[in-house]
Design an enzyme around this catalytic site. Structure first.
Site: not given
Ligand code: E4P
Length: 217
Positions: A83
């Site tokens: 990522k």
């Molecule tokens: C996605 O890969 C992220 O980890 C996640 O969906 C972020 O979500 P949040 O905005 O609720 O922290």
């Protein structure tokens, strides 16, 4: 539509996987920090639960270092997906790692143009954050729709991984506008099964069945 679990909670991921609802998992540095556990150990454990892609995020800010971290993370298990943040350095690292055959997830996407760049750099997944746009009174779902249109216009194979999902309604809307994947916390995935009329109907069936005095087994 694929379901990814946005969590580092091993028990919750395993529980959903046993039901048949886990196609992959996403994590981020905040999720890992919240778990209080060792990053690589957690990723290794998650990769044993599911064969699907498990996103592990780099923390370097400069492309060469991101690539180095990505290659290191890939050694944990064959289903690790690297990522990367949607910055110029993240895109450069995505291009390099994708050409090596590494699955990549470009994260922190908040605009259609950012998603276009990620597709051009060969990202396996683009992660547009719906909830965080909604939080600042913008329309997160419109972003998913726009990316769908752009990717379909040009036949990009990058999958739209709708992230920052906060509600069951977000999941429904994503399915309607054609996101390829949703990633959501375990509690949101579980909430998809809930309906007051299901509970009420089942309770009535149980009462009536008892009156018959019969058993099935
Ligand atoms: C996605 O890969 C992220 O980890 C996640 O969906 C972020 O979500 P949040 O905005 O609720 O922290």
């Amino acid at each position: 539509m694929k379901f990814f679990v946005d969590s580092a909670d091993i028990d919750a991921i395993a529980e959903l996987n046993d039901i048949g609802l886990v196609d992959g998992v996403t994590t981020n540095p905040s999720i890992i920090s919240k778990s209080g556990r060792d990053f690589k150990q957690v990723i290794s454990e998650i990769c044993k639960i599911t064969d699907g892609h498990v996103s592990a995020e780099v923390v370097a800010l400069e492309a060469e270092k991101m690539v180095e971290e990505g290659r290191h993370l890939r050694k944990i298990a064959p289903n690790v997906c690297v990522k990367l943040p949607l910055t110029m350095d993240g895109l450069k690292a995505c291009n390099i790692l994708s050409k090596e055959g590494t699955p990549t997830n470009v994260t922190l996407c908040f605009s259609p143009n950012q998603a276009l760049l990620a597709a051009k750099c060969g990202a396996t997944y683009i992660s547009p954050f719906i909830g965080r746009l909604d939080d600042i009174s913008l329309d997160g779902m419109e972003l998913i729709e726009d990316i769908r249109t752009i990717y379909d216009n040009y036949g990009y194979e990058t999958e739209i991984l709708a992230a920052s999902i906060r509600s069951a309604n977000h999941v429904k809307e994503c399915a309607i506008v054609g996101a390829d994947v949703i990633t959501a916390p375990p509690k949101v995935i579980k909430a998809l099964a809930s309906h007051a009329l299901t509970d009420k109907g089942l309770a009535a069936f149980m009462v009536d069945w008892k009156k018959t005095g019969q058993t099935i087994l």
